[in-house]
Write an enzyme that holds these catalytic residues in place. Structure first.
Site, PDB file in Angstrom:
ATOM      1  N   CYS A   2       0.829  -1.202   0.000  1.00  0.00           N
ATOM      2  CA  CYS A   2       0.000   0.000   0.000  1.00  0.00           C
ATOM      3  C   CYS A   2       0.870   1.262   0.000  1.00  0.00           C
ATOM      4  CB  CYS A   2      -0.878   0.030   1.239  1.00  0.00           C
ATOM      5  SG  CYS A   2      -1.870  -1.433   1.426  1.00  0.00           S
ATOM      6  N   ARG A  27       4.532   0.777  -6.821  1.00  0.00           N
ATOM      7  CA  ARG A  27       4.591  -0.196  -5.732  1.00  0.00           C
ATOM      8  C   ARG A  27       3.559  -1.305  -5.887  1.00  0.00           C
ATOM      9  NH1 ARG A  27       6.983   2.171  -0.876  1.00  0.00           N
ATOM     10  NH2 ARG A  27       5.654   0.839   0.356  1.00  0.00           N
ATOM     11  N   TRP A  74      -3.209  -2.466  -1.590  1.00  0.00           N
ATOM     12  CA  TRP A  74      -2.859  -3.796  -2.108  1.00  0.00           C
ATOM     13  C   TRP A  74      -3.532  -4.759  -1.157  1.00  0.00           C
ATOM     14  CZ3 TRP A  74       0.004  -8.181  -0.604  1.00  0.00           C
ATOM     15  CH2 TRP A  74       0.429  -9.008  -1.651  1.00  0.00           C
ATOM     16  N   ASN A  99      -0.979   1.034   6.027  1.00  0.00           N
ATOM     17  CA  ASN A  99      -0.167   0.079   5.268  1.00  0.00           C
ATOM     18  C   ASN A  99       0.324  -0.954   6.274  1.00  0.00           C
ATOM     19  OD1 ASN A  99       1.628  -1.227   3.578  1.00  0.00           O
ATOM     20  ND2 ASN A  99       3.170   0.398   3.630  1.00  0.00           N
ATOM     21  N   GLY A 100       0.068  -2.232   5.997  1.00  0.00           N
ATOM     22  CA  GLY A 100       0.507  -3.274   6.927  1.00  0.00           C
ATOM     23  C   GLY A 100      -0.627  -4.239   7.212  1.00  0.00           C
ATOM     24  N   GLU A 483      17.212 -16.241 -11.586  1.00  0.00           N
ATOM     25  CA  GLU A 483      16.796 -14.844 -11.714  1.00  0.00           C
ATOM     26  C   GLU A 483      16.119 -14.621 -13.078  1.00  0.00           C
ATOM     27  OE1 GLU A 483      16.244 -12.458  -9.927  1.00  0.00           O
ATOM     28  OE2 GLU A 483      16.318 -10.685 -11.188  1.00  0.00           O
ATOM     29  N   LYS A 487      12.305 -13.317 -13.578  1.00  0.00           N
ATOM     30  CA  LYS A 487      11.961 -12.136 -14.385  1.00  0.00           C
ATOM     31  C   LYS A 487      10.883 -12.499 -15.394  1.00  0.00           C
ATOM     32  CE  LYS A 487      13.202  -9.544 -12.628  1.00  0.00           C
ATOM     33  NZ  LYS A 487      14.064  -9.478 -11.469  1.00  0.00           N
ATOM     34  N   GLU A 490       7.459 -13.159 -13.648  1.00  0.00           N
ATOM     35  CA  GLU A 490       6.762 -12.041 -13.000  1.00  0.00           C
ATOM     36  C   GLU A 490       6.227 -11.009 -13.975  1.00  0.00           C
ATOM     37  OE1 GLU A 490      10.730  -9.776 -11.168  1.00  0.00           O
ATOM     38  OE2 GLU A 490       8.907  -9.736 -10.001  1.00  0.00           O
ATOM     39  N   HIS A 506      17.351 -35.744 -13.334  1.00  0.00           N
ATOM     40  CA  HIS A 506      16.691 -36.222 -12.111  1.00  0.00           C
ATOM     41  C   HIS A 506      15.214 -35.862 -12.081  1.00  0.00           C
ATOM     42  CE1 HIS A 506      20.537 -37.492 -10.614  1.00  0.00           C
ATOM     43  NE2 HIS A 506      21.031 -36.275 -10.822  1.00  0.00           N
ATOM     44  N   LYS A 605       6.116  -3.568  -5.302  1.00  0.00           N
ATOM     45  CA  LYS A 605       7.551  -3.283  -5.349  1.00  0.00           C
ATOM     46  C   LYS A 605       8.216  -3.513  -4.000  1.00  0.00           C
ATOM     47  CE  LYS A 605      11.342  -1.867  -7.183  1.00  0.00           C
ATOM     48  NZ  LYS A 605      12.006  -2.848  -8.058  1.00  0.00           N
TER      49      LYS A 605
HETATM   50  C1  AGP Z   1      12.175  -8.738  -8.048  1.00  0.00           C
HETATM   51  O1  AGP Z   1      12.001  -8.672  -9.407  1.00  0.00           O
HETATM   52  C2  AGP Z   1      11.003  -8.914  -7.263  1.00  0.00           C
HETATM   53  N1  AGP Z   1      10.042  -7.943  -7.578  1.00  0.00           N
HETATM   54  C3  AGP Z   1      11.101  -9.365  -5.816  1.00  0.00           C
HETATM   55  O2  AGP Z   1      11.475 -10.702  -5.874  1.00  0.00           O
HETATM   56  C4  AGP Z   1      12.057  -8.626  -4.836  1.00  0.00           C
HETATM   57  O3  AGP Z   1      13.375  -8.840  -5.193  1.00  0.00           O
HETATM   58  C5  AGP Z   1      11.773  -9.136  -3.408  1.00  0.00           C
HETATM   59  O4  AGP Z   1      10.466  -8.809  -3.056  1.00  0.00           O
HETATM   60  C6  AGP Z   1      12.738  -8.606  -2.381  1.00  0.00           C
HETATM   61  O5  AGP Z   1      12.693  -7.219  -2.290  1.00  0.00           O
HETATM   62  P1  AGP Z   1      13.849  -6.373  -1.629  1.00  0.00           P
HETATM   63  O6  AGP Z   1      15.078  -6.578  -2.441  1.00  0.00           O
HETATM   64  O7  AGP Z   1      13.348  -4.965  -1.680  1.00  0.00           O
HETATM   65  O8  AGP Z   1      14.006  -6.875  -0.227  1.00  0.00           O
END
Ligand code: AGP
Length: 610
Positions: A2, A27, A74, A99-100, A483, A487, A490, A506, A605
């Site tokens: 949020c 975010r 969110w 937020n939380g 990674e 990417k 997501e 395996h 974010k």
């Molecule tokens: C990355 O593409 C992601 N959006 C996500 O995995 C992110 O890296 C993760 O939430 C950790 O965030 P931070 O690095 O701000 O702790």
């Protein structure tokens, strides 16, 4: 998660609130709303969807005022609909944005219901509104009422509270979710992220854990959780003013991919001598602590966790000390063993990830020698709560998919492994000099990798219709393959998995057929021949291989193999360089599939809730 914006001024502030919310759009959220005090009433507007929907609604039903609060939600408790969108009210007297997550909202809700409060939403936040209204009845001020209410809450909150009968004050509180105050000339602002306020101020002050503050146009009164007055000054922010602009790029993600040579340059700036890493870059006590460290524990989430995994390969091979790596959400809930002289490292772009922060707080009770954070946001919770901080200096990252934050983390971690090797003399001086010159070359090598963009865009066409994809790597390229898969999933919503290539036989080999693209990260290193055998296993079963390889890897384009040549001038920096084509591939696939590249569905974010 949020986003929160609040303002109190002599001018109308609805536009400022909306502009702030727009700057927080990156975010991730599902609905937005604002409330202002106008004509002795609290007026509210809420909409499901983007901030643009709220803005449209405001054009149809204008509301304005000199004090107000706003929010992008969110959803955690209750569907993302208009009823559940913030701000939430109690008896048209108190308005709250939050937020939380309030973990004990259910018993509190029952208690408040039995006292006559009626609930009109499915959220945990509405409990806060009623609780504050209840406490207000027996308190001299809203500030005292919020302080009392916070003592009854369990969970995480960053909150701004407005009271109809006090149109000259806002009260804010934080525990587990960030809040920053911004000072203008005769006006004051509040946000969950400095970025929201850069258009109106550069003077900021962070609220610390458990604090509650009363904010008026000219003053701030901060109370500690025990109710004692806390003195703190506003400070000038160093964040670039244009951080929120896309410039010539269609998406923030592409802008941020292309910013990597500059970001990495910034990471390195002033931290390297001719033939060594300046150990103090990790903190004043780093020379003493790194020399003493006999093992390392790294925790992180998501992309930052992948950076941690690469660091494990570097630290164990260069420094010969054990390096354990764990996902923060696991670490925080299991019994762990801390060996003497162990250094605790957290890695995080935002510095606010709830699981990572919780793991750090647990680690501080566990007898680690010291804590270091590798982080991109100055003043963030992880930076403030760690003994030492290495700022990655990636610059503000807006795209939800982390790109430059990741490569700058890797750069910092390679510097850390080198500093450890220097202090423990586990590598010859000539090798350290070699690594330092490779680090200095990084911006040039990244630029070269970026020049493959057009070819990668063409390759991306072939992924348009795919629903699944495998990524393979070996050694320190295995986390890079992970990674790459993260990417792709997501932002393009293609199901992607990464495997250490030796694991294929395996199980995952069963998935291979002509519809399964297999992306391989294949720099020329001591495992290249093994990797080639793994690729043959895929080809023999009709799989289509998309390979990113050095020319020296000697992999020929062939039936079933498409190659894009990358070049990393040494195996140390190869994981950083080979990340770039994978970022470009997922970006172009997402654009071709027409997804929301910068704000992928369901993601946020900065993950400030569990
Ligand atoms: C990355 O593409 C992601 N959006 C996500 O995995 C992110 O890296 C993760 O939430 C950790 O965030 P931070 O690095 O701000 O702790």
């Amino acid at each position: 998660m949020c986003g929160i914006v609040g303002a109190i001024a002599q001018r109308d502030i609805a536009e400022i609130l909306i502009e702030g919310l727009k700057r927080l759009e990156y975010r991730g959220y599902d609905s937005a709303g604002l409330a202002v005090i106008s004509d002795d009433k609290i007026a509210r507007l809420r909409r499901v969807g983007k901030v643009a929907e709220l803005q449209k609604a405001m054009a149809d039903e204008p509301i304005d005022g000199k004090i107000g609060i706003a929010h992008t939600r969110w959803a955690t408790h209750g569907e993302p609909n208009e009823k559940n969108a913030h701000p939430h009210f109690s008896n048209d007297e108190i308005a709250v944005v939050h937020n939380g997550i309030i973990e004990n909202y259910e018993p509190l809700r029952e208690e408040l219901k039995s006292q006559g409060y009626t609930f009109s939403t499915d959220t945990d936040t509405e409990v806060m509104a009623h609780l504050i209204e209840r406490e207000r009845k027996s308190s001299d001020s809203l500030l005292q009422a919020v302080l009392k209410a916070t003592h009854l809450l369990e969970g995480a909150y960053g909150t701004v509270v407005m009271e109809r009968s006090q149109p000259e004050k806002l009260v804010v509180a934080r525990s587990g979710s960030p809040l920053v105050l911004g000072k203008g000339i005769g006006e004051m602002f509040i946000a969950s992220d400095q970025l929201a306020l850069l258009a109106v101020t550069r003077q900021f002050m962070f609220l610390e854990e458990g604090e509650v503050a009363e904010v008026s146009r000219r003053d701030v009164t901060i109370l500690s959780p025990d109710g004692d007055i806390v003195e703190r000054e506003f400070e000038e922010s160093t964040i670039q003013h244009d951080a929120g602009d896309k410039g010539q790029f269609r998406h923030f993600m592409m802008k941020e991919i292309f910013e990597q040579p500059t970001s990495i340059n910034n990471t390195l700036e002033g931290r390297l001598n001719n033939n060594s890493v300046i150990t103090e870059s990790f903190g004043n006590r780093a020379p003493e602590l790194l020399a003493k460290a006999e093992s390392v524990q790294i925790i992180a989430c998501g992309t930052s966790f992948h950076a941690a995994m690469v660091a494990k390969y570097w630290i164990e091979s260069m420094v010969s000390i054990p390096c354990n790596v764990e996902i923060a959400s696991e670490y925080r809930y299991r019994k762990t063993v801390v060996v003497p002289n162990s250094l605790f490292i957290s890695i995080s772009q935002s510095g606010e990830t709830a699981d990572t922060l919780a793991a750090l707080r647990i680690a501080k009770q566990q007898g680690f020698m010291a804590s270091l954070t590798i982080c991109n946001v100055p003043g963030s919770s992880l930076v403030r709560e760690s003994d030492m901080a290495f700022m990655t200096r990636a610059g503000t990252e807006i795209g939800v998919a982390s790109t430059k934050a990741f490569t700058t983390q890797l750069t910092g971690l390679l510097m850390l492994a080198t500093a450890l090797a220097q202090s423990k003399k586990t590598l010859p001086e000539s090798e350290i000099t070699n690594i330092v010159s490779q680090l200095k070359r990084l911006p040039i090598d990244i630029n070269e990798a970026l020049s493959m963009d057009k070819r990668i865009e063409e390759m991306a066409e072939e992924f348009n219709e795919k629903e699944h994809c495998l990524f393979l790597g070996r050694g320190e390229q295995y986390p890079i393959a992970m990674e790459g898969a993260l990417k792709l999933k997501e932002i393009s919503y293609i199901h992607a998995e990464a495997y250490a290539a030796g694991e294929l036989k395996h199980g995952p080999l069963a998935l291979i057929d002509q519809d399964m693209p297999v992306v391989v990260v294949a720099p020329n290193n001591e495992l290249i021949e093994k990797l080639k055998s793994n690729m043959e296993e895929v080809r023999a079963r009709g799989g289509q291989l998309y390979v990113f390889a050095d020319k020296e890897s000697e992999i020929a384009e062939n039936n079933g193999i498409k190659i894009i040549h990358c070049s990393a001038s040494s195996h140390y920096i190869a994981p950083i360089i080979f990340t770039v084509p994978l970022q470009l591939l997922s970006y172009h696939v997402a654009v071709i599939r027409g997804t929301d590249v910068d704000q992928p569905r369901n993601l946020a974010k900065s993950v400030t809730v569990e």
